[in-house]
Design a protein around this motif. Structure first.
Motif, PDB file in Angstrom:
ATOM      1  N   ASN A  19       0.720  -1.127  -0.027  1.00 40.17           N
ATOM      2  CA  ASN A  19       0.008   0.034  -0.011  1.00 40.17           C
ATOM      3  C   ASN A  19       0.880   1.181  -0.044  1.00 40.17           C
ATOM      4  OD1 ASN A  19      -2.346  -1.668   0.226  1.00 40.17           O
ATOM      5  ND2 ASN A  19      -2.155  -1.623   2.482  1.00 40.17           N
ATOM      6  N   THR A  20       2.001   1.268  -0.642  1.00 46.00           N
ATOM      7  CA  THR A  20       2.924   2.351  -0.863  1.00 46.00           C
ATOM      8  C   THR A  20       2.733   2.682  -2.155  1.00 46.00           C
ATOM      9  OG1 THR A  20       4.681   1.181  -0.859  1.00 46.00           O
ATOM     10  CG2 THR A  20       4.214   1.701   1.290  1.00 46.00           C
ATOM     11  N   VAL A  21       3.286   4.086  -2.327  1.00 46.82           N
ATOM     12  CA  VAL A  21       3.440   4.438  -3.843  1.00 46.82           C
ATOM     13  C   VAL A  21       4.618   3.553  -4.524  1.00 46.82           C
ATOM     14  CG1 VAL A  21       4.250   6.492  -5.130  1.00 46.82           C
ATOM     15  CG2 VAL A  21       3.134   7.001  -3.213  1.00 46.82           C
ATOM     16  N   GLN A  22       5.761   3.237  -3.933  1.00 51.21           N
ATOM     17  CA  GLN A  22       6.746   2.277  -4.474  1.00 51.21           C
ATOM     18  C   GLN A  22       6.164   1.183  -4.959  1.00 51.21           C
ATOM     19  OE1 GLN A  22       7.043   4.364  -1.321  1.00 51.21           O
ATOM     20  NE2 GLN A  22       8.669   5.369  -1.868  1.00 51.21           N
ATOM     21  N   LYS A  23       5.309   0.510  -4.145  1.00 50.47           N
ATOM     22  CA  LYS A  23       4.701  -0.736  -4.356  1.00 50.47           C
ATOM     23  C   LYS A  23       3.791  -0.829  -5.593  1.00 50.47           C
ATOM     24  CE  LYS A  23       3.404  -5.051  -3.529  1.00 50.47           C
ATOM     25  NZ  LYS A  23       4.205  -6.212  -4.000  1.00 50.47           N
ATOM     26  N   VAL A  24       2.946   0.437  -5.771  1.00 52.20           N
ATOM     27  CA  VAL A  24       1.951   0.586  -6.891  1.00 52.20           C
ATOM     28  C   VAL A  24       2.688   0.929  -8.090  1.00 52.20           C
ATOM     29  CG1 VAL A  24       0.197   2.010  -7.773  1.00 52.20           C
ATOM     30  CG2 VAL A  24       0.280   1.757  -5.237  1.00 52.20           C
ATOM     31  N   ILE A  25       3.861   1.820  -7.907  1.00 48.01           N
ATOM     32  CA  ILE A  25       4.593   1.847  -9.312  1.00 48.01           C
ATOM     33  C   ILE A  25       5.266   0.879  -9.623  1.00 48.01           C
ATOM     34  CG2 ILE A  25       6.714   3.122 -10.084  1.00 48.01           C
ATOM     35  CD1 ILE A  25       5.859   5.433  -8.181  1.00 48.01           C
ATOM     36  N   LYS A  26       5.851  -0.336  -8.764  1.00 49.34           N
ATOM     37  CA  LYS A  26       6.488  -1.290  -9.205  1.00 49.34           C
ATOM     38  C   LYS A  26       5.609  -2.361  -9.885  1.00 49.34           C
ATOM     39  CE  LYS A  26       9.114  -5.239  -7.467  1.00 49.34           C
ATOM     40  NZ  LYS A  26       9.500  -6.136  -6.218  1.00 49.34           N
ATOM     41  N   ASP A  27       4.585  -2.637  -9.291  1.00 50.58           N
ATOM     42  CA  ASP A  27       3.450  -3.435  -9.833  1.00 50.58           C
ATOM     43  C   ASP A  27       3.065  -2.947 -10.893  1.00 50.58           C
ATOM     44  OD1 ASP A  27       3.800  -4.773  -7.398  1.00 50.58           O
ATOM     45  OD2 ASP A  27       1.977  -4.451  -6.553  1.00 50.58           O
ATOM     46  N   THR A  28       2.668  -1.796 -11.113  1.00 49.60           N
ATOM     47  CA  THR A  28       2.078  -1.270 -12.429  1.00 49.60           C
ATOM     48  C   THR A  28       3.068  -1.253 -13.628  1.00 49.60           C
ATOM     49  OG1 THR A  28       0.825   0.658 -11.221  1.00 49.60           O
ATOM     50  CG2 THR A  28       1.407   0.917 -13.619  1.00 49.60           C
ATOM     51  N   MET A  29       4.423  -1.144 -13.297  1.00 40.86           N
ATOM     52  CA  MET A  29       5.329  -1.319 -14.148  1.00 40.86           C
ATOM     53  C   MET A  29       5.407  -2.633 -14.732  1.00 40.86           C
ATOM     54  SD  MET A  29       6.479   1.830 -14.967  1.00 40.86           S
ATOM     55  CE  MET A  29       7.948   1.667 -15.955  1.00 40.86           C
ATOM     56  N   HIS A  30       5.778  -3.584 -13.855  1.00 40.88           N
ATOM     57  CA  HIS A  30       5.972  -4.827 -14.281  1.00 40.88           C
ATOM     58  C   HIS A  30       4.578  -5.561 -15.029  1.00 40.88           C
ATOM     59  CE1 HIS A  30       9.280  -6.219 -11.163  1.00 40.88           C
ATOM     60  NE2 HIS A  30       9.334  -5.117 -11.593  1.00 40.88           N
ATOM     61  N   LYS A  31       3.433  -5.095 -14.638  1.00 47.09           N
ATOM     62  CA  LYS A  31       2.221  -5.424 -15.226  1.00 47.09           C
ATOM     63  C   LYS A  31       2.401  -5.008 -16.776  1.00 47.09           C
ATOM     64  CE  LYS A  31      -2.665  -5.496 -14.960  1.00 47.09           C
ATOM     65  NZ  LYS A  31      -2.866  -5.164 -16.406  1.00 47.09           N
ATOM     66  N   ALA A  32       2.703  -3.688 -16.818  1.00 48.16           N
ATOM     67  CA  ALA A  32       2.860  -2.907 -18.186  1.00 48.16           C
ATOM     68  C   ALA A  32       3.766  -3.849 -19.128  1.00 48.16           C
ATOM     69  CB  ALA A  32       3.141  -1.547 -17.821  1.00 48.16           C
ATOM     70  N   PHE A  33       5.086  -4.149 -18.555  1.00 47.49           N
ATOM     71  CA  PHE A  33       5.894  -5.003 -19.348  1.00 47.49           C
ATOM     72  C   PHE A  33       5.163  -6.126 -19.724  1.00 47.49           C
ATOM     73  CE2 PHE A  33       9.143  -8.120 -19.684  1.00 47.49           C
ATOM     74  CZ  PHE A  33      10.027  -7.453 -20.349  1.00 47.49           C
ATOM     75  N   TRP A  34       4.696  -7.057 -19.096  1.00 52.04           N
ATOM     76  CA  TRP A  34       4.129  -8.155 -19.470  1.00 52.04           C
ATOM     77  C   TRP A  34       2.830  -8.174 -20.377  1.00 52.04           C
ATOM     78  CZ3 TRP A  34       7.389 -11.885 -19.048  1.00 52.04           C
ATOM     79  CH2 TRP A  34       8.416 -11.687 -17.924  1.00 52.04           C
ATOM     80  N   ASP A  35       1.902  -7.156 -20.267  1.00 53.29           N
ATOM     81  CA  ASP A  35       1.025  -6.800 -20.843  1.00 53.29           C
ATOM     82  C   ASP A  35       1.339  -6.590 -22.141  1.00 53.29           C
ATOM     83  OD1 ASP A  35      -0.790  -7.199 -18.796  1.00 53.29           O
ATOM     84  OD2 ASP A  35      -1.158  -5.228 -18.416  1.00 53.29           O
ATOM     85  N   VAL A  36       2.377  -5.901 -22.531  1.00 56.23           N
ATOM     86  CA  VAL A  36       2.843  -5.251 -23.742  1.00 56.23           C
ATOM     87  C   VAL A  36       3.423  -6.620 -24.447  1.00 56.23           C
ATOM     88  CG1 VAL A  36       4.700  -4.239 -25.131  1.00 56.23           C
ATOM     89  CG2 VAL A  36       3.429  -3.135 -23.028  1.00 56.23           C
ATOM     90  N   LEU A  37       4.336  -7.660 -23.669  1.00 54.51           N
ATOM     91  CA  LEU A  37       4.843  -8.633 -24.345  1.00 54.51           C
ATOM     92  C   LEU A  37       3.577  -9.495 -25.003  1.00 54.51           C
ATOM     93  CD1 LEU A  37       7.122 -10.443 -24.918  1.00 54.51           C
ATOM     94  CD2 LEU A  37       6.931 -11.583 -22.653  1.00 54.51           C
ATOM     95  N   ARG A  38       2.513  -9.828 -24.217  1.00 54.07           N
ATOM     96  CA  ARG A  38       1.561 -10.744 -24.513  1.00 54.07           C
ATOM     97  C   ARG A  38       0.667 -10.240 -25.708  1.00 54.07           C
ATOM     98  NH1 ARG A  38      -0.993 -14.591 -22.012  1.00 54.07           N
ATOM     99  NH2 ARG A  38      -0.404 -13.872 -19.671  1.00 54.07           N
ATOM    100  N   GLU A  39       0.548  -8.789 -25.884  1.00 53.04           N
ATOM    101  CA  GLU A  39      -0.140  -8.270 -27.027  1.00 53.04           C
ATOM    102  C   GLU A  39       0.988  -8.312 -28.259  1.00 53.04           C
ATOM    103  OE1 GLU A  39      -0.850  -4.117 -25.776  1.00 53.04           O
ATOM    104  OE2 GLU A  39      -2.216  -4.585 -24.185  1.00 53.04           O
TER     105      GLU A  39
END
Length: 513
Positions: free
Chosen positions: A111-131
């Motif tokens: 529940n920290t900004v750092q955690k949100v940013i990290k999870d968002t960046m990682h999700k974006a990486f894998w979403d782009v790869l899948r697309e």
């Protein structure tokens, strides 16, 4: 490594490690290191780093730079040099005093900004790869980045001399060749995943075999590569901890000299860098008592120093956190505070258990299962208690739980129940434990302290008798005492020369004969 399995091993030594020292006050036993990954690999941090002060905080406290009127001016260069010395000393110190020291994967707090940013960046990486892989024809731009990262991760698992293995990896994970395959539409992304998994299976520790098997059974190619990256991170961490365990004996052997050297540099820029240490130590010795003429003066001072030091160390388990710690224990503040809390909880749990059993009747007192269950429930309720205020607030709930356990046990073992009057009396007795002058708690406290004192005063590693009435707490007692002993023994070996000088300066000189 060369294809052979290298497994992390627990090589932590015994609680007491004897070394040759300049004085005979005690034995020795040192700190931590950070480990930073590269690219999308993680940062590693110390297992107990959450409770550690920052380097600057530690130095500010240790050097007295928080005082309103420093006794003299020192240059910025001197301060930075001493601060770096304190940091280096902390790194070594933590490895020595923490028997279970190991590196762990750093994760941002939930529940920290750092955690949100990290999870968002990682999700974006894998979403782009899948697309990209779902396109017709597939696009492999993100995949090339991923393969390059994995290739570098596999290299990081190898030693410099493993040139042939690195060459084999480079031949298979040849990015230009893979790009040509993609352009011709013949790239088999699963082939490279299987090759990487097979290589990892040869290199990983046995503890990761289950993870490798899960990788083999995963069918979603995106999840496969995601798990590959996570497993490589774990393997890098395994290797770092294995290496640390291998060099730990060397670190311990050199830690005393290093800490003394760094501390002397700190004292060089701090006119009275032992003020709090001196006050703390001299509270435990009678400086008005004359020195006998018929004894060897140096041996007498050494014995007095050892006795004052061990007695003063017990005081650290009741330390007022509003007061500065002795400068020689600055690196152990948080470890000592943790032991102080655990010891306070031990006093409370043991007292509640003793009060309850003494009023529960002879039948229940003899049932081991009941005592163990009661102890477990009391421990859970008191696990967050840190001070007298916390204890007072939670004891009513503890009393209710105790009465509930009594009734349940009486029904289970077909024993006569407790009258309402006796229940009320027992509840009142448990709540009274919150009083600081409570007699039974005072007895428990003294017995525990005497046990710790016997441990750190002992010249041998001979077993110590568990205090009367506290046999149910043998595991807790020995666990705390072992950690306390490592801290005290190492501190004694490093700083005994300063303790000797403080005591020698405070005691009267022997009269001439």
């Amino acid at each position: 490594m060369s294809g052979e399995r290298s497994e992390p091993q627990d090589t932590g030594g015994p609680a007491r490690i004897r070394t040759t020292s300049e004085c005979s006050m005690a034995s020795d036993d040192g700190a931590a290191s950070g480990f930073t990954g590269r690219r999308i690999f993680p940062t590693y941090f110390l297992a107990d780093d959450k409770r550690q002060r920052t380097t600057s905080q530690t130095f500010m406290v240790a050097s007295g730079l928080t005082a309103a009127s420093p006794p003299k001016f020192v240059s910025l260069e001197e301060i930075m040099h001493a601060a770096n010395g304190m940091r280096d000393m902390n790194l070594v110190h933590q490895i020595v005093v923490d028997e279970n020291f190991r590196l762990e994967k750093a994760e941002p707090e939930a529940n920290t900004v750092q955690k949100v940013i990290k999870d968002t960046m990682h999700k974006a990486f894998w979403d782009v790869l899948r697309e990209e892989l779902a396109e017709d024809p597939p696009c492999y731009n993100q995949a090339f980045v991923l393969l390059e990262e994995i290739k570098q991760g596999l290299f990081d698992l190898l030693l410099p001399q493993h040139t042939k293995i690195k060459q084999q990896i480079s031949e298979v994970l040849d990015i230009p060749l893979i790009k040509q395959q993609a352009e011709k539409g013949i790239l088999d992304f699963n082939y490279y995943a299987n090759y990487i998994i097979s290589f990892m299976a040869k290199m990983c520790a046995q503890v990761r075999d289950e993870k490798i098997q899960q990788l083999r059974e995963t069918t979603d190619i995106i999840e496969v590569y995601k798990d590959i990256l996570e497993t490589i991170e774990l393997m890098l961490l395994d290797m770092a901890n294995f290496t640390l365990q291998m060099i730990k004996p060397d670190i311990i052997n050199h830690s005393v000299e290093l800490e003394r050297e760094k501390f002397s540099k700190y004292l060089a820029v701090q006119p009275d860098g032992l003020q709090h240490t001196r006050n703390w130590l001299l509270r435990h010795i009678d400086t008005t008592k004359p020195v006998p003429n018929d004894v060897e003066y140096e041996k007498f001072i050494r014995d007095c120093s050892k006795k004052a030091f061990t007695s003063a160390c017990i005081e650290l388990l009741d330390w007022d956190r509003n007061l500065p710690y002795p400068e020689t224990f600055v690196l152990d503040e948080d470890r000592l505070y943790d032991l102080q809390i655990r010891t306070f909880q031990l006093y409370a749990v043991a007292t509640v258990l003793l009060v309850t059993l003494s009023n529960a009747g002879a039948d229940l007192q003899s049932i081991s299962a009941f005592k163990q269950s009661l102890k477990a429930h009391i421990t859970i309720l008191l696990q967050n208690v840190k001070n007298e205020k916390d204890l007072k607030g939670v004891l009513p709930n503890v009393a209710e739980q105790v009465l509930s356990d009594l009734k349940e046990a009486q029904q289970k073992y077909d024993l006569s129940g407790t009258s309402p009057e006796n229940e009320a009396a027992l509840k009142a007795l448990i709540i009274d434990i919150a009083k600081e002058d409570h007699k039974i708690r005072g007895i428990v406290k003294q017995r525990v302290k005497d046990f710790y004192l016997d441990i750190i005063e002992s010249a041998t590693a001979a077993p110590q008798k568990v205090p009367t009435g506290l046999t149910a707490f043998q595991k807790e007692l020995t666990g705390i005492a072992g950690q306390f002993l490592r801290i005290v023994s190492h501190n004694s070996t490093v700083f005994c020369i300063y303790y000797f000088d403080i005591i020698a300066a405070a005691l009267p000189k022997p009269s001439s004969t």
